[in-house]
Design a protein around this motif. Structure first.
Motif, PDB file in Angstrom:
ATOM      1  N   SER B 144       0.831  -1.209   0.000  1.00  0.00           N
ATOM      2  CA  SER B 144       0.000   0.000   0.000  1.00  0.00           C
ATOM      3  C   SER B 144       0.861   1.253   0.000  1.00  0.00           C
ATOM      4  O   SER B 144       0.494   2.259  -0.576  1.00  0.00           O
ATOM      5  N   SER B 149       1.011   1.867  -5.872  1.00  0.00           N
ATOM      6  CA  SER B 149      -0.004   2.637  -5.186  1.00  0.00           C
ATOM      7  C   SER B 149       0.370   4.124  -5.132  1.00  0.00           C
ATOM      8  O   SER B 149      -0.442   4.990  -5.438  1.00  0.00           O
ATOM      9  N   GLY B 152      -0.198   5.516  -8.467  1.00  0.00           N
ATOM     10  CA  GLY B 152      -1.630   5.649  -8.727  1.00  0.00           C
ATOM     11  C   GLY B 152      -2.197   6.894  -8.066  1.00  0.00           C
ATOM     12  O   GLY B 152      -2.957   7.659  -8.675  1.00  0.00           O
ATOM     13  N   VAL B 153      -1.801   7.128  -6.841  1.00  0.00           N
ATOM     14  CA  VAL B 153      -2.292   8.294  -6.113  1.00  0.00           C
ATOM     15  C   VAL B 153      -1.775   9.574  -6.771  1.00  0.00           C
ATOM     16  O   VAL B 153      -2.517  10.514  -7.012  1.00  0.00           O
ATOM     17  N   ILE B 157      -5.328   8.183 -10.301  1.00  0.00           N
ATOM     18  CA  ILE B 157      -6.200   7.038 -10.581  1.00  0.00           C
ATOM     19  C   ILE B 157      -6.774   6.507  -9.276  1.00  0.00           C
ATOM     20  O   ILE B 157      -7.922   6.104  -9.194  1.00  0.00           O
ATOM     21  N   LEU B 158      -5.910   6.493  -8.252  1.00  0.00           N
ATOM     22  CA  LEU B 158      -6.349   5.996  -6.962  1.00  0.00           C
ATOM     23  C   LEU B 158      -6.645   7.190  -6.044  1.00  0.00           C
ATOM     24  O   LEU B 158      -5.883   8.141  -5.987  1.00  0.00           O
ATOM     25  N   ALA B 159      -7.772   7.052  -5.322  1.00  0.00           N
ATOM     26  CA  ALA B 159      -8.137   8.119  -4.402  1.00  0.00           C
ATOM     27  C   ALA B 159      -7.240   8.071  -3.179  1.00  0.00           C
ATOM     28  O   ALA B 159      -6.811   9.094  -2.655  1.00  0.00           O
ATOM     29  N   GLU B 160      -6.969   6.883  -2.717  1.00  0.00           N
ATOM     30  CA  GLU B 160      -6.100   6.737  -1.554  1.00  0.00           C
ATOM     31  C   GLU B 160      -5.205   5.525  -1.758  1.00  0.00           C
ATOM     32  O   GLU B 160      -5.511   4.664  -2.559  1.00  0.00           O
ATOM     33  N   PRO B 161      -4.070   5.483  -1.026  1.00  0.00           N
ATOM     34  CA  PRO B 161      -3.161   4.339  -1.201  1.00  0.00           C
ATOM     35  C   PRO B 161      -3.881   3.031  -0.924  1.00  0.00           C
ATOM     36  O   PRO B 161      -4.705   2.949  -0.014  1.00  0.00           O
ATOM     37  N   ARG B 162      -3.608   2.050  -1.728  1.00  0.00           N
ATOM     38  CA  ARG B 162      -4.154   0.729  -1.429  1.00  0.00           C
ATOM     39  C   ARG B 162      -3.104  -0.330  -1.760  1.00  0.00           C
ATOM     40  O   ARG B 162      -2.176  -0.096  -2.532  1.00  0.00           O
ATOM     41  N   SER B 163      -3.275  -1.508  -1.207  1.00  0.00           N
ATOM     42  CA  SER B 163      -2.324  -2.585  -1.441  1.00  0.00           C
ATOM     43  C   SER B 163      -2.862  -3.536  -2.510  1.00  0.00           C
ATOM     44  O   SER B 163      -4.055  -3.824  -2.539  1.00  0.00           O
ATOM     45  N   PHE B 164      -1.979  -3.944  -3.411  1.00  0.00           N
ATOM     46  CA  PHE B 164      -2.402  -4.886  -4.452  1.00  0.00           C
ATOM     47  C   PHE B 164      -2.045  -6.319  -4.089  1.00  0.00           C
ATOM     48  O   PHE B 164      -2.137  -7.216  -4.901  1.00  0.00           O
TER      49      PHE B 164
END
Lengths: 369, 624
Positions: B144, B149, B152-153, B157-164
């Motif tokens: 994350s 991530s 992406g942030v 593209i991503l609103a908040e950090p996330r883990s893949f």
């Protein structure tokens, strides 16, 4: 130098294939003998039994006074030149040539150096000692392979189709060269080839092999002119072969009935009538009716003789120049194709011509079928 | 007379044959001892153990019960995970094939040798770096706070950090990353073997690039496709590290479950039963593969019908049996389950390309193809090279935690690595074990190769199979089998146990390389030496060995580097008593992420690259 003798040597492979079937030959010291035959005839197997890479299932192999039938290859003192030369790729030419002497342990370093130089001199490549095999041309590799084989002073030289991978011009050059070196050293030599021309031009004697047996052993001209069998006649050079039955035989001559013609031949062995035989007639022994013989004009006497005996009428179908001679193909009225070779400039026939060719009974050879 | 001489010779023959027979069994006995007594016996013990009775608490009782198998085959949990393992492996194999073929093709057909060597070396080097480090690289990318991530942030593209990760697709990406090099190299060698003249002939006869590919290149590389797919599938099936480090608890594959039974539950009989289950899957797959490959070989001679007939058959059986779990990609997988099934897919793509590009003139067409190719290959090479590059980058971070991009440059984590006693012990262990295992591997593999090349044995094929068998067994099973064996012998938890296990497991590499070397040596070199008076021993010393040296040393180096990087076998046999670098990194990954791991990884990668380069130099470009 030593003589080599094979006595009843037989090689049967597991599975029953009989590669060599009881061959006998005594090769004299210093002699150049060629084993010649079609592929699969057993000539290479025979050579490999002399070298010790194969063990005979029966019979004896002797080199000099020693029975070496069961001796390993490294205790036989033979020098072999392989078909693809087998020069060690990871060694220089010097190391290659010195290899046998080093293995024997009988030479000092100085002796080895001197001998290597001497060998390279002998094969006329003095400057290549520090190169590696892949830096040499095919012909050069060939010479080095020969130098390497001869360097440890072997009792016999064994050559396994060493000229097969060279182009024609180089091959002919090497034929002469090989013979020169062999005679210079006077080493007993066994040469294996499937090339009948090579066998005829190079050897003191040749042994024609077929199906694991020697069909005939003798000097080239004898084997060529006086074949013992239909196979030998057919394999060496070109031959017109008339298969038939002896109709009558008297005074060293025989008359042979073939399907299409009757032909008269010498019959020194006195083969009996009603035997199946083949008459061998070499192309260069024919001449055209009415044409001059090699020596001069034909006498009217021989001309009339030719009229009745061994005269074949036909049409020339093909003609080609071989350089010093001309080859004609003639289709006889009986439907047989004859090959006739004449010295250039003697005859002016062309394809389509009707003509008659004749051959003396003296020039015909009779072999049992 | 005749009979006499026959009997004479007969006696003689048998005398010498007797001597030869002694040598031949003497030479074979050494590798055979290791491969049967120390390899087949543990595997047999595994079979026996799988029928024993488990007593909870790490004990087991001698006896006979089918309970372990019943538990394995009736539990929806275990069956489900078994299907998941197979499905994951298939997805990995197929994705690797689709991604790898264009790269392999490009590499095989490109005309800049130096660039090709560079690309191949990159692919090959990444291949030998332990799965542990490579999984770790993807954690860094997918976490994350990780690169993907953050990117992406940043881009929005991503609103908040996330883990893949952990998760299915994160795991698939990691698996493809790890196994793609195997696929590329297999395909590369098979495409490279296609004679250029065949392609020229095809073009000369008026076929465009797409048609040439479809009618000549592709059919001739079918065997490469089959073996590459098989290889990746089998490797993926046995993979433990990646599912463990990149998968969530839902992605516990069979090897993970086996390790858990052994190391956490100490349920040896059940672990053994599952191991047997995994072996059965591998064998079943190999059997299908061999049958299908035979059909494919038949189709090479012109009968395409046979090949396409075989396709749905295989696909059908796989598809129907994976009902329940494999819904995600099952239909796609089933369609393309074998290389044969792929025939149509690939021809379809080829035809499409053909129809698109025939509208343009041929020169433009070729350059369009090559430009597209280059862009793709660049992207794929980045996929292969970047993760390890990231590890290198983060190893120089001056900060306490892993960050990317690193907020500065410092050697502090290298200093930490080289001054930490436990890392140094692990490094010494790793090197010592790898060295000893390499020697063992080379003597076993080289000895067997030599024996099989020089003598005739009745069961030659069996001995030959035995020579490559270890590498076909999933490493987790090797680990469990040897653990069971060494527990009985009393060597479990020792370096010796790990050395022996690694030595046998990697013996196929020297075996294959030395066999290949021996096959390539022209026998007449040896005959020439003997003809010149060299004894057999002298011949081996002056001719055979020098010509074989590159292969022997490469084999040894391969075994060395693989042993150096092996995790699961060492881990199972360590019984927590022996630490190696991969074990140490793995353990630390479970709890924390000190940048020392990155530094340790870089040292290890460096070692690997050095050895690989040595192999490459030695063999004068073994990859060609």
């Amino acid at each position: 130098m030593s003589n080599i003798s094979l006595e009843g040597v037989t090689k049967r492979y597991p599975g029953g294939v009989l590669a060599v079937d009881g061959v006998d030959i005594d090769i004299e010291s210093g002699e150049f003998v060629t084993l010649v035959g079609p592929s699969g005839c057993g000539k290479t197997t025979t050579l490999r039994m002399i070298a010790g890479f194969e063990t005979p299932t029966d019979g004896e192999v002797a080199i000099g006074d020693n029975d070496v039938t069961d001796a390993p290859p490294y205790e036989r003192d033979t020098g072999m030149v392989f078909q693809d030369f087998a020069l060690f790729p990871h060694m220089t030419i010097r190391e290659n040539v010195a290899y046998g002497m080093e293995a024997s342990g009988e030479y000092t370093d100085e002796e080895i150096d001197a001998r290597v130089a001497e060998m390279l001199e002998l094969v006329e490549l003095p400057g290549v000692a520090d190169r590696t095999p892949d830096q040499l041309s095919g012909g050069q590799q060939q010479r080095i392979a020969l130098a390497r084989a001869l360097a440890p002073k072997p009792k016999a030289l064994l050559l396994d189709e060493p000229l097969a991978s060279l182009d024609k011009k180089l091959r002919e050059q090497m034929q002469v060269e090989l013979r020169r070196i062999q005679e210079e050293i006077g080493i007993t030599t066994v040469f294996v080839t499937h090339n009948q021309e090579e066998a005829l031009t190079m050897s003191d004697r040749l042994a024609v092999m077929n199906d694991g047996r020697f069909e005939q052993i003798g000097p080239p001209e004898e084997v060529y002119d006086d074949p013992d069998s239909r196979f030998v006649a057919d394999f060496l050079g070109t031959a017109n072969i008339f298969d038939g039955v002896i109709a009558s035989a008297e005074d060293g001559y025989a008359t042979v009935d073939c399907d299409d013609v009757t032909i008269r031949s010498t019959n020194p062995a006195g083969i009996d009538p009603r035997t199946d035989v083949s008459v061998v007639a070499r192309p260069e022994r024919f001449r055209f009716e009415g044409a001059s013989t090699d020596g001069g004009a034909a006498t009217s006497e021989t001309a009339t003789l030719s009229d009745s005996i061994n005269a074949f009428d036909g049409t020339i179908t093909f003609k080609r120049h071989l350089g010093s001679s001309v080859e004609f193909r003639l289709e006889t009225d009986g439907g047989r194709e004859l090959v006739v070779v004449r010295r250039s400039g003697l005859d002016e026939h062309a394809p389509g011509d009707r003509t008659t060719v004749t051959i003396d009974p003296e020039d015909c050879r009779l072999v049992e079928a | 007379m005749a009979t006499e001489s026959v009997s004479d010779d007969g006696a003689d023959e048998s005398g010498r044959a007797g001597l030869k027979a002694n040598t031949k069994w003497f030479v074979l006995s050494y590798p055979l001892f290791w491969l049967t007594a120390i390899f087949l016996v543990p595997l047999a013990m595994l079979v026996v153990f799988s029928f024993w009775i488990n007593i909870p608490g790490g004990q087991y009782e001698l006896g006979f019960t089918l309970e372990n198998y019943v538990r394995f085959l009736t539990s929806t949990l275990y069956l489900g995970q078994l299907w998941l393992t197979i499905e994951l492996s298939l997805v990995t194999a197929i994705l690797s094939l689709l991604l790898g073929y264009p790269i392999a093709y490009y590499l095989a057909r490109m005309d800049r040798p130096w660039l090709r060597s560079l690309l191949l070396l990159t692919i090959i080097s990444s291949l030998w770096v332990t799965y542990v480090i490579r999984a770790y690289a993807w954690q860094v990318i997918l976490a994350s706070g990780g690169i993907l991530s953050s990117f992406g942030v940043a881009v929005g593209i991503l609103a908040e950090p996330r883990s893949f990760y952990p998760g299915y697709w994160g795991l698939v990406v990691g698996m493809v990353y790890v196994f793609l090099p195997f696929m590329i190299l297999t395909l590369y060698s098979s495409i490279r073997n296609i004679d250029d003249e065949l392609l020229e002939a095809s073009k000369n006869l008026g076929a465009g690039p797409a048609r040439t590919f479809r009618k000549v290149t592709y059919p001739l590389s079918k065997n490469g496709i089959a073996s590459g797919t098989a290889l990746v599938f089998i490797l993926a099936l046995g993979s433990y590290v990646l599912p463990r480090l990149l998968g969530s608890s839902a992605e516990r594959t069979l090897p993970v479950l086996i390790e858990q039974q052994i190391m956490s539950e100490s349920n040896y009989p059940f672990g053994a039963a599952m191991s047997i289950g995994l072996i059965v899957v591998v064998l079943a797959f190999l059997w299908v593969m061999i049958r299908v490959t035979n059909v494919t070989t038949g189709s090479l001679s012109g009968s395409d019908e046979i090949a396409t007939d075989g396709g749905p058959d295989v696909a059908g059986s796989v598809g129907s049996s994976s009902s329940g779990v494999g819904t995600r990609v099952r239909s796609t997988v089933a369609d393309a389950a074998s290389s044969v099934g792929l025939t149509r897919a690939v021809s379809g793509i080829g035809a499409a390309v053909d129809s698109v590009v025939t509208t343009v003139d041929s020169t433009t067409r070729e350059s369009i193809i090559w430009v597209t190719f280059r862009a793709y290959v660049t992207a794929a090479m980045a996929f292969i090279a970047v993760p390890l590059a990231i590890i290198v980058a983060v190893s120089f971070t001056p900060e306490e935690f892993l960050t990317f991009p690193p907020g500065g440059f410092s050697f502090r984590w290298y200093v930490a690595f080289f001054t930490d006693a436990s890392w140094m012990v692990a490094l010494a262990n790793s090197l010592g074990i790898a060295l000893a295992a390499a020697i063992l591997s080379t003597t076993i593999g080289g000895g067997l190769a030599f024996a099989l090349d020089r003598f005739d044995y009745r069961w030659e094929t069996i001995y030959g199979t035995l020579g490559v068998l270890p590498i076909l067994v999933p490493p987790v099973i090797i680990g469990v089998a040897f653990l069971v064996f060494f527990l009985e012998v009393g060597l479990a938890g020792s370096r010796t146990a790990i050395i022996v296990a690694h030595g046998i497991f990697y013996a196929p590499f020297p075996f294959i390389l030395v066999s290949q070397g021996l096959r390539e040596i022209d026998r007449t070199y040896e005959e020439a030496a003997m003809n010149l008076g060299a004894s057999p021993v002298r011949t081996i010393r002056t001719i055979t060995y020098p010509l074989l040296r590159a292969n022997v040393i490469s084999g040894a180096l391969f075994a060395f580097i693989l042993s150096l990087n092996e995790y699961i076998i060492a881990w199972l046999l360590s019984l927590f008593l022996v630490e190696t670098i991969p074990i140490q990194i793995f353990n630390q990954l479970r709890y924390s992420y000190p940048p020392t791991i990155a530094a340790a990884s870089v040292v290890f990668i460096g070692l690997t690259v050095v050895v690989m380069t040595a192999i490459d130099r030695l063999s004068g470009g073994i990859w060609e």
